[in-house]
Design an enzyme around this catalytic site. Structure first.
Site, PDB file in Angstrom:
ATOM      1  N   GLY A   1      13.935   0.320 -62.608  1.00  0.00           N
ATOM      2  CA  GLY A   1      12.484   0.433 -62.820  1.00  0.00           C
ATOM      3  C   GLY A   1      12.219   0.154 -64.291  1.00  0.00           C
ATOM      4  O   GLY A   1      12.864   0.751 -65.159  1.00  0.00           O
TER       5      GLY A   1
ATOM      6  N   ILE B   1      17.032   2.682 -65.900  1.00  0.00           N
ATOM      7  CA  ILE B   1      15.882   2.378 -66.756  1.00  0.00           C
ATOM      8  C   ILE B   1      16.004   0.957 -67.319  1.00  0.00           C
ATOM      9  O   ILE B   1      16.944   0.649 -68.055  1.00  0.00           O
ATOM     10  CB  ILE B   1      15.760   3.394 -67.920  1.00  0.00           C
ATOM     11  CG1 ILE B   1      15.744   4.833 -67.385  1.00  0.00           C
ATOM     12  CG2 ILE B   1      14.510   3.094 -68.756  1.00  0.00           C
ATOM     13  CD1 ILE B   1      14.603   5.153 -66.446  1.00  0.00           C
ATOM     14  N   LYS B   2      15.040   0.130 -66.937  1.00  0.00           N
ATOM     15  CA  LYS B   2      15.059  -1.274 -67.379  1.00  0.00           C
ATOM     16  C   LYS B   2      14.240  -1.385 -68.667  1.00  0.00           C
ATOM     17  O   LYS B   2      13.068  -0.989 -68.715  1.00  0.00           O
ATOM     18  CB  LYS B   2      14.484  -2.150 -66.275  1.00  0.00           C
ATOM     19  CG  LYS B   2      14.918  -3.598 -66.324  1.00  0.00           C
ATOM     20  CD  LYS B   2      14.522  -4.294 -65.019  1.00  0.00           C
ATOM     21  CE  LYS B   2      14.768  -5.781 -65.077  1.00  0.00           C
ATOM     22  NZ  LYS B   2      14.224  -6.459 -63.899  1.00  0.00           N
ATOM     23  N   LEU B   3      14.906  -1.908 -69.682  1.00  0.00           N
ATOM     24  CA  LEU B   3      14.301  -1.985 -71.020  1.00  0.00           C
ATOM     25  C   LEU B   3      14.345  -3.431 -71.509  1.00  0.00           C
ATOM     26  O   LEU B   3      15.301  -4.154 -71.208  1.00  0.00           O
ATOM     27  CB  LEU B   3      15.118  -1.145 -72.009  1.00  0.00           C
ATOM     28  CG  LEU B   3      15.328   0.329 -71.699  1.00  0.00           C
ATOM     29  CD1 LEU B   3      16.492   0.884 -72.530  1.00  0.00           C
ATOM     30  CD2 LEU B   3      14.058   1.111 -71.991  1.00  0.00           C
TER      31      LEU B   3
END
Ligand code: G3P
Length: 221
Positions: A56, A82-84
């Site tokens: 996400g 966690i997509k950064l």
């Protein structure tokens, strides 16, 4: 090679999951916006179907904001990643999250040094975008080769997740280049199983079989 689906569409995720070979899911803000649904609710729904990593993506551009978003996202399910963005702020957030055991996916990677830095920051996944490099006349697969070599030279544990895959040829090239994971649209998952000779061969096998072994209803006519 692990196979993820790159979509926020539940129906596609269910169909890919039913194949029994799906390892994870990636989403991005564009894919979620296309569905017209609440982001957090959709991630919750996806995590009920798929137990592997589900990425996400944050929309903040500063590390502090990214970390605040990550705090909420990680509460959705244990398998949330966690997509950064692969930016200075994204790397800071990656390091902070990795230090706390939170898995991250560093996205929008377009050159090998970005991949090296995010590996040093403890990223769980790095997402080089093949198709978008090809779109501007560069060689996306070459980037996978470069990252693979660098990671192997230094033993970086970050997984190479080939993204922005546009067709089966990309998949073959990524597998040969040693990508750990590929995330692909549902259309490409279906293409991976297609060959006209399979269909022609199966049709011929069945015709031969039923000529020699007529179906009961045909036999009584
Ligand atoms: O989710 C990231 C990536 O796979 C997007 O692909 O086709 O929009 O370049 P594409």
């Amino acid at each position: 090679m692990e196979l993820y689906i790159d979509t926020a569409n539940l129906d596609e995720i269910k169909q890919a999951h039913d194949l029994g070979v799906l390892d994870g899911v990636t989403t991005n803000p564009s894919l979620v916006a296309k569905e017209g649904v609440d982001f957090h609710t959709r991630l919750e729904e996806i995590c009920k179907i798929v137990s592997g990593p589900v990425s996400g993506e944050v929309v903040s551009t500063d590390a502090e904001g990214m970390l605040k978003e990550a705090e909420v996202l990680t509460k959705i399910a244990d398998n949330i990643v966690i997509k950064l963005p692969t930016t200075v702020e994204g790397v800071k957030a990656c390091k902070a999250l990795s230090d706390h055991g939170v898995r991250t996916n560093l996205t929008l990677c377009f050159q090998p040094l970005q991949a090296m830095v995010v590996a040093k920051a403890g990223a769980f996944l790095v997402s080089p975008f093949l198709g978008r490099l090809d779109d501007i006349g560069a060689d996306g697969v070459d980037l996978i080769h470069q990252i693979r070599t660098i990671y192997d030279n230094y033993g970086y544990q970050t997984k190479i997740l080939a993204a922005s895959i546009r067709g089966p040829k990309h998949m073959i090239d990524c597998a040969i280049a040693g990508a750990d994971v590929a995330t692909v649209p549902f259309k490409v998952i279906k293409q991976m199983l297609n060959h006209p000779l399979t269909d022609i061969g199966l049709k011929a096998f069945l015709e031969d079989w039923y000529k020699a072994n007529p179906k009961p209803e045909a036999a009584t006519v």
